[in-house]
Design a protein around this motif. Sequence first.
Motif, short mmCIF file in Angstrom:
data_model
loop_
_atom_site.label_atom_id
_atom_site.label_comp_id
_atom_site.label_asym_id
_atom_site.label_seq_id
_atom_site.Cartn_x
_atom_site.Cartn_y
_atom_site.Cartn_z
N UNK A 17 0.85 -1.20 0.00
CA UNK A 17 0.00 0.00 0.00
C UNK A 17 0.87 1.24 0.00
N UNK A 18 0.39 2.30 -0.64
CA UNK A 18 1.21 3.52 -0.71
C UNK A 18 1.50 4.06 0.69
N UNK B 5 0.19 4.72 -7.94
CA UNK B 5 0.63 5.17 -6.62
C UNK B 5 -0.55 5.44 -5.69
N UNK B 6 -1.75 5.38 -6.20
CA UNK B 6 -2.91 5.60 -5.34
C UNK B 6 -3.63 4.31 -4.98
N UNK C 35 0.29 -2.17 -6.19
CA UNK C 35 -0.83 -2.90 -6.79
C UNK C 35 -1.10 -2.38 -8.20
N UNK C 36 -1.58 -3.25 -9.05
CA UNK C 36 -1.96 -2.83 -10.41
C UNK C 36 -3.36 -3.35 -10.74
N UNK C 37 -4.33 -2.46 -10.83
CA UNK C 37 -5.65 -2.90 -11.30
C UNK C 37 -5.59 -3.16 -12.81
N UNK D 165 -9.61 7.13 -5.58
CA UNK D 165 -9.58 7.74 -6.91
C UNK D 165 -8.35 7.31 -7.72
N UNK D 166 -7.99 6.06 -7.49
CA UNK D 166 -6.89 5.53 -8.31
C UNK D 166 -7.36 5.33 -9.74
#
Lengths: 249, 397, 262
Positions: free
Chosen positions: A124-125, C64-65, C130-132, C216-217
């Motif tokens: 997590x960021x 990054x979000x 993470x990558x959606x 809001x990623x």
Amino acid sequence: MLSIWKKIPEQIKRLSFLVILIVAGYLLISPLFIPPDFGKYGHFRASAVEEIASQQMNYVGHEICANCHEDVSVIKSKGYHKNVACEVCHGPAFLHAEDPGSATLEAPRGRSYCTLCHEYLPSRPTGFPQIVAISHNPMKPCITCHDPHKPEPPVTPKECSACHATIARTLSISYHIYLPCTRCHETPEKHKINPREFTPSKPSTREFCGGCHSIDAKSDKGIPRIDLATHGHRYVCWQCHYPHLPEAK
Amino acid sequence: MEELIYHLTNILKEVSGYIYPNEIELHWGLLIVIYPYLTGLVAGAFILASLVKVFNVKELQQTYRLSLLTALSFLIIAPLPLLVHLGHPEKSFEIFLTPNKSSAMAMFGFVYAWYLMAVLLLEIWLDYRKDIIIWASSEKGIKKWIHKLVSLFSSDISERAIKFDKKAIKAITIIGIPSAFLLHGYVGFIFGSIKANPWWSSVLMPIAFLFSAMVSGIALVLLIYMVIYSWRPKGINMQCLDKMASYLFYVMIVDFSLETLDFIHRTYEAEESIKILAELVGGKLFVSLVVIQVLLGMIIPLGSIATAKLFKMPEELRKLIYFVSSILILIGIFSTRWNIVIGGQLFSKSFRGLTEYKMTIFGLEGLLVSIGIMLSPILILYVLTKILPPWEEVRNP
Amino acid sequence: MRNNESSEKQNRRKFIQHFLFACASFIIPGIIGAQELVRKVGTWVLKNGYVPSEHHWGMGIDISKCIGCGRCVDACKKENNVPKEPFFFRTWVEQYRFLENDGVVVDSPNGGINSFKAETSEKNIIRSFFVPKLCNQCDNPPCVQVCPVGATFKTADGVILVDKEYCLGCRYCIQACPYGARFLHPETRIAEKCTFCYHRIIEGLDPACVEVCPTQARIFGDLTHKASPLVRFKRMNNLSVLKPSLNTEPKVYYANLDGEVR
């Protein structure tokens, strides 16, 4: 013309008849089976788009909720969860919006739902508020201390690790573990409440690290030392050494 | 649905590394292995038949009609596995209604129809026409009427008509060779044009498909010839058999070179996908690719045919070698199709992991249906030889 | 001698004639199909007044979000009635962890729908995110190229859709998609994929995954409207797309994407 016709052997005439029958049959019959709106706007059935467009909606969108639940939406709009849509926690609300009486929504009350976002994960960021659930007030439902519509820590966290868990964990196996974060990061008080608007600083000079690590520094004997005059003078120290785990190779 | 979920849950346990969640289900199974295998046999058998007409290889005259009938019986079944594997076979006619011109698969219908109608059926019809008419005139009952229908109730066997037939056959064969190339090269293109899949995406794919098709087709006709003619009064003609074996050998050399070239090219370029492909070949495909396809299906038959020719072995031994070799080759080429179709879906397009293919026994995509589909051309061939006997002795001079 | 030559010439001429005839017959199906092109594309208005040609939809994803909560995966399944089993996803979230020894560990347990679990070996992780993932709504879509019947297509607003009634279930599109974004619905046996929640966007709503993203990623918008969050997102970030070398021209743009992601 007739002479050419005569030249064609009889069997070929018969065969040609059969072939023409098949080809003509294909050309005549196949258009009857093509959907009438096929190819109208491209190589597809135009009404397929209408069919897809008519799919039943389940999520109604956060704007609709405010129409009836203005009180909550006003509170929510001022808190950290202002951008978390109602349906994230309360589930799809289309039916509820149509008929609030019969279709009721649920609100998750246990600990497991909040931790989907707030459990500590290294991926997590950094800066995103995270806890380690097994040690953070075990068994106590989150909502007893935090209002989900305006979540704030009951007391402003003293420890930076509340949000910067990854750094705290890295630091825990480092020689720098005994340095308080504020030794290197000047942190405005408002950072704890508005983390992204008031950001902490980073050391900007070599001399800052030199305070402990230069050969003439007045510090403990065990600390590794270098000569600032000759050692990598084009860089600030942290551009090469990771201060949260300086002994990393 | 529950069955599928149970099946996929079992596969999930076998997944290694990371694979996109939608990739756990392997979509093109055994049936799609059989499809290029069958079309390959068709193209190969037809090209063998063409050798007789175009290059006038006299030794192979005996196999001409047999190869044509073999090609036809396999071609009739070839679209069946495709049809059975569809989620909605009842909608398959759409491919003829609104074919998408940019889709290689859509063109299958047309290439197939062209090949079946304009080439294979026409050539068989013209070649048999005179015989059919003569047979019909001396037959009784249903057979007479079948032959009459097949000859389109024509009875023209004048010298002019027969002369025309002969010319037309030659022309059709000349069109037929590029058509056979098209039919199977195109099947290779279905796979070779998928840029998302580095195991498939290759310009060599259509050519490699084609030559492996010729290998399997010749091996099949050789096998069928040996089996049938060892029962027939005339017996096996050793000249014919040797000639077929020679052609088989030459085509195999080309096929083997192409496959080696592909292998060298891939390992030399060593693109992004090389690690996962190496893992695939060294692991899940080792037995089917290295052992069955290359060793059993290619190197051993090549070596034994070469030895048989080189040392001029006695007839019986040669027969045995040809027989065993062509069985090995047929298994080997099946394995080739397997390695392309299944192998191409075993690795993730993220190049980070491998999934598993577990064959089912029952169900439409299961082993039993596939075996049925594989055996049915033999049955059709049997029926065809009853209606259109390919034997030299029944041919009218 | 002369006779021989002329007959050879004749033979050659014959051969060429036959050959040309053969070539011509290959082209005929193409000519038949080309008739459709002649039909002109008029202005297309859906029942609710939505005009596809006035829009060009795209999505931005800020790596990054993303907190890997999996709410998008959950909402997508609920909004679009995607089967719950872990083999069918219109969108999913991947976790990347870079280890000290240069290795990369990627996973996506159940598509990330229940978020992720911290692992004990995390001490070795030097970087992680993470990558959606979802259908990239390619402008040059390989799935549309290979569909034999025109059951999957690109609409005028750039969204790639699947015609449930027309799909044969041949699964060529699943093979052609470089992103693993398609699956075969276990019950209907037709190909399925993300539609950008077409039924929502034509009503002016965001796709479900964008609606529920708590950080809001994911940003959705119209690429032709200059004052849209997506266009700002494109202006302010270093963007990349997945597998650019395949020239699929995705309309899902990633900010702060690591080169290891594919």
